[in-house]
Write a protein that holds these residues in place. Structure first.
Motif, PDB file in Angstrom:
ATOM      1  N   VAL A   1       0.859  -1.184   0.000  1.00  0.00           N
ATOM      2  CA  VAL A   1       0.000   0.000   0.000  1.00  0.00           C
ATOM      3  C   VAL A   1       0.896   1.234   0.000  1.00  0.00           C
ATOM      4  O   VAL A   1       1.742   1.395   0.881  1.00  0.00           O
ATOM      5  N   SER A   2       0.718   2.089  -0.992  1.00  0.00           N
ATOM      6  CA  SER A   2       1.441   3.356  -1.075  1.00  0.00           C
ATOM      7  C   SER A   2       0.451   4.494  -0.898  1.00  0.00           C
ATOM      8  O   SER A   2      -0.469   4.647  -1.708  1.00  0.00           O
ATOM      9  N   VAL A   3       0.629   5.280   0.158  1.00  0.00           N
ATOM     10  CA  VAL A   3      -0.264   6.410   0.452  1.00  0.00           C
ATOM     11  C   VAL A   3       0.464   7.695   0.102  1.00  0.00           C
ATOM     12  O   VAL A   3       1.498   8.009   0.690  1.00  0.00           O
ATOM     13  N   THR A   4      -0.056   8.416  -0.870  1.00  0.00           N
ATOM     14  CA  THR A   4       0.551   9.646  -1.399  1.00  0.00           C
ATOM     15  C   THR A   4       2.062   9.471  -1.569  1.00  0.00           C
ATOM     16  O   THR A   4       2.879  10.290  -1.164  1.00  0.00           O
ATOM     17  N   GLY A   5       2.419   8.348  -2.196  1.00  0.00           N
ATOM     18  CA  GLY A   5       3.819   7.948  -2.335  1.00  0.00           C
ATOM     19  C   GLY A   5       4.601   8.817  -3.309  1.00  0.00           C
ATOM     20  O   GLY A   5       4.096   9.217  -4.363  1.00  0.00           O
ATOM     21  N   VAL A   6       5.848   9.089  -2.943  1.00  0.00           N
ATOM     22  CA  VAL A   6       6.739   9.917  -3.752  1.00  0.00           C
ATOM     23  C   VAL A   6       7.994   9.118  -4.093  1.00  0.00           C
ATOM     24  O   VAL A   6       8.585   8.473  -3.222  1.00  0.00           O
ATOM     25  N   ASN A   7       8.403   9.183  -5.349  1.00  0.00           N
ATOM     26  CA  ASN A   7       9.667   8.602  -5.800  1.00  0.00           C
ATOM     27  C   ASN A   7      10.768   9.612  -5.468  1.00  0.00           C
ATOM     28  O   ASN A   7      10.998  10.573  -6.212  1.00  0.00           O
ATOM     29  N   PHE A   8      11.473   9.398  -4.356  1.00  0.00           N
ATOM     30  CA  PHE A   8      12.426  10.391  -3.870  1.00  0.00           C
ATOM     31  C   PHE A   8      13.575  10.615  -4.848  1.00  0.00           C
ATOM     32  O   PHE A   8      14.087  11.729  -4.969  1.00  0.00           O
ATOM     33  N   GLY A   9      13.982   9.597  -5.566  1.00  0.00           N
ATOM     34  CA  GLY A   9      15.027   9.772  -6.561  1.00  0.00           C
ATOM     35  C   GLY A   9      14.602  10.738  -7.649  1.00  0.00           C
ATOM     36  O   GLY A   9      15.378  11.614  -8.064  1.00  0.00           O
TER      37      GLY A   9
ATOM     38  N   LEU B   1      -1.217  -4.484  -5.244  1.00  0.00           N
ATOM     39  CA  LEU B   1      -0.780  -3.116  -5.000  1.00  0.00           C
ATOM     40  C   LEU B   1      -1.977  -2.185  -4.921  1.00  0.00           C
ATOM     41  O   LEU B   1      -2.859  -2.219  -5.780  1.00  0.00           O
ATOM     42  N   LEU B   2      -1.996  -1.353  -3.876  1.00  0.00           N
ATOM     43  CA  LEU B   2      -2.978  -0.268  -3.782  1.00  0.00           C
ATOM     44  C   LEU B   2      -2.220   1.048  -3.676  1.00  0.00           C
ATOM     45  O   LEU B   2      -1.366   1.207  -2.794  1.00  0.00           O
ATOM     46  N   VAL B   3      -2.525   1.959  -4.582  1.00  0.00           N
ATOM     47  CA  VAL B   3      -1.902   3.279  -4.612  1.00  0.00           C
ATOM     48  C   VAL B   3      -2.979   4.318  -4.319  1.00  0.00           C
ATOM     49  O   VAL B   3      -3.973   4.411  -5.059  1.00  0.00           O
ATOM     50  N   ALA B   4      -2.796   5.081  -3.241  1.00  0.00           N
ATOM     51  CA  ALA B   4      -3.758   6.118  -2.867  1.00  0.00           C
ATOM     52  C   ALA B   4      -3.113   7.489  -3.019  1.00  0.00           C
ATOM     53  O   ALA B   4      -2.022   7.733  -2.481  1.00  0.00           O
ATOM     54  N   ILE B   5      -3.765   8.365  -3.769  1.00  0.00           N
ATOM     55  CA  ILE B   5      -3.260   9.712  -3.981  1.00  0.00           C
ATOM     56  C   ILE B   5      -4.407  10.705  -3.906  1.00  0.00           C
ATOM     57  O   ILE B   5      -5.566  10.352  -4.120  1.00  0.00           O
ATOM     58  N   GLY B   6      -4.075  11.957  -3.597  1.00  0.00           N
ATOM     59  CA  GLY B   6      -5.030  13.032  -3.774  1.00  0.00           C
ATOM     60  C   GLY B   6      -4.967  13.517  -5.212  1.00  0.00           C
ATOM     61  O   GLY B   6      -3.933  13.396  -5.869  1.00  0.00           O
ATOM     62  N   ASP B   7      -6.069  14.081  -5.713  1.00  0.00           N
ATOM     63  CA  ASP B   7      -6.056  14.503  -7.119  1.00  0.00           C
ATOM     64  C   ASP B   7      -5.638  15.957  -7.299  1.00  0.00           C
ATOM     65  O   ASP B   7      -5.756  16.521  -8.392  1.00  0.00           O
ATOM     66  N   VAL B   8      -5.112  16.573  -6.223  1.00  0.00           N
ATOM     67  CA  VAL B   8      -4.563  17.928  -6.328  1.00  0.00           C
ATOM     68  C   VAL B   8      -3.049  17.809  -6.489  1.00  0.00           C
ATOM     69  O   VAL B   8      -2.346  17.459  -5.540  1.00  0.00           O
ATOM     70  N   PRO B   9      -2.514  18.065  -7.677  1.00  0.00           N
ATOM     71  CA  PRO B   9      -1.069  17.917  -7.885  1.00  0.00           C
ATOM     72  C   PRO B   9      -0.277  18.953  -7.096  1.00  0.00           C
ATOM     73  O   PRO B   9      -0.730  20.084  -6.898  1.00  0.00           O
ATOM     74  N   GLY B  10       0.916  18.557  -6.642  1.00  0.00           N
ATOM     75  CA  GLY B  10       1.813  19.473  -5.948  1.00  0.00           C
ATOM     76  C   GLY B  10       3.240  19.222  -6.371  1.00  0.00           C
ATOM     77  O   GLY B  10       3.541  18.261  -7.092  1.00  0.00           O
ATOM     78  N   SER B  11       4.139  20.054  -5.898  1.00  0.00           N
ATOM     79  CA  SER B  11       5.528  20.004  -6.356  1.00  0.00           C
ATOM     80  C   SER B  11       6.269  18.753  -5.914  1.00  0.00           C
ATOM     81  O   SER B  11       7.286  18.394  -6.508  1.00  0.00           O
ATOM     82  N   PHE B  12       5.789  18.061  -4.864  1.00  0.00           N
ATOM     83  CA  PHE B  12       6.468  16.841  -4.431  1.00  0.00           C
ATOM     84  C   PHE B  12       6.179  15.668  -5.373  1.00  0.00           C
ATOM     85  O   PHE B  12       6.905  14.681  -5.388  1.00  0.00           O
ATOM     86  N   GLY B  13       5.087  15.759  -6.126  1.00  0.00           N
ATOM     87  CA  GLY B  13       4.873  14.835  -7.230  1.00  0.00           C
ATOM     88  C   GLY B  13       4.155  13.538  -6.928  1.00  0.00           C
ATOM     89  O   GLY B  13       4.219  12.603  -7.725  1.00  0.00           O
ATOM     90  N   ALA B  14       3.455  13.442  -5.799  1.00  0.00           N
ATOM     91  CA  ALA B  14       2.788  12.181  -5.478  1.00  0.00           C
ATOM     92  C   ALA B  14       1.721  11.818  -6.502  1.00  0.00           C
ATOM     93  O   ALA B  14       1.528  10.638  -6.811  1.00  0.00           O
TER      94      ALA B  14
END
Length: 306
Positions: A133-141, A242-255
């Motif tokens: 489960v990825s909650v508002t997950g960000v690819n740090f690389g 796999l479950l990926v949870a994101i908000g639909d408001v984009p931001g600079s961190f890129g989730a």
């Protein structure tokens, strides 16, 4: 809740073990490993929100501090090294499989923000994770190659190399803070981009502020992150549900973009993309309605797979 120490390399990882109601040590329970955001700690969202909620649903949840951060060991402090962060997940699984009350065949992983990416990276090779489960997950690389290096990663690597040489010769460590000191300072300096400003509202106010949440990193040791990518070989190796949870408001961190990308790329045959309407990155940390919507999908997903 129990505070526990998880053996790692030459130090221990500090973790909070969150147990179900009416816990009975003679029984076996499914477990979920909960990873905290970048610059955060186990008491912020991974443990006090998602870990606590999953414990109430009958899981043994374990929220841990990354090596070199929070209450975990490792020197020097404040290293954000993706390879170590990924390895930490396996050390925590090693701990869980030695506990008689954990069903070693029913272990899942849940990561928030940076750990949303780290948990995906870990699961590609950590086959003891049965679901992800990825909650508002960000690819740090990816983030380090873009916003966090001002879109010039080679120049950033040169600066890091020079700083590491200086530190090896005895000069003071350089620690970069990710955030303004307060919401007022953020507004004064024009740092009002949605992710950056809401991060300040979370980490710099009583809403989310905790002693272990440093929101900073040792500059000279960020080179590994620049050369790392959470999603490499996901098309081949990320096969768990796999479950990926994101908000639909984009931001600079890129989730938002990272979540949609890994949902598309993952080899998982059973995968879900949960988009929270009107949700920002930090709404999924602790905002009640957004978190409830996420958990309404996570709980049946985990019940099905672990």
């Amino acid at each position: 809740m129990r505070s526990v120490k998880v053996p790692a390399l030459a130090w221990d990882i500090a973790a909070n073990l969150l147990l179900p109601p009416h816990f009975d040590s003679s029984k076996k329970y499914p477990a979920v490993v909960c990873g905290h955001p970048i610059g955060s700690c186990k008491e912020q969202t991974s443990g006090n929100i998602y870990g606590a909620a999953l414990a109430q649903q009958g899981y043994v949840a374990i929220a841990f501090d990354a090596s070199f951060q929070g209450e975990s060991g490792g020197e020097p402090r404040l290293i954000e090294d993706p390879t170590q962060r990924v390895a930490d997940f396996s050390h925590v699984v090693d701990f869980l499989v030695t506990q008689d009350f954990v069903d070693a065949d029913r272990i899942a992983v849940l990561g928030v923000c940076g750990s949303g990416g780290y948990s995906i990276s870990a699961a590609k090779t950590e086959r003891r994770f049965r679901a992800v489960v990825s909650v508002t997950g960000v690819n740090f690389g990816r983030l380090m190659n873009e916003d966090f290096s001002q879109f010039d990663p080679v120049a950033a690597l040169e600066q890091m190399a020079a700083q590491r040489t200086a530190e090896a010769r005895g000069e003071e460590l350089t620690v970069n803070n990710y955030l303004p000191a307060s919401p007022d300072e953020a507004e004064k300096n024009g740092a009002t981009e949605v992710d950056l400003y809401e991060a300040t509202l979370y980490y710099r106010t009583p809403r989310g502020e905790k002693p272990g949440g440093a929101t900073s990193a040792l500059f000279s040791h960020q080179t590994t992150a620049v050369g790392w990518d959470a999603f490499t070989r996901a098309e081949k190796l990320l096969t768990q549900p796999l479950l990926v949870a994101i908000g639909d408001v984009p931001g600079s961190f890129g989730a938002y973009r990272d979540g949609r990308e890994i949902y598309r790329r993952a080899a998982s045959q059973d995968k879900e993309l949960v988009e929270i309407a009107g949700g920002t990155h930090y709404d999924l940390y602790d905002e009640k309605d957004s978190v409830t919507q996420v958990l309404d999908r996570v709980v049946p997903f985990l019940a099905k797979h672990v």
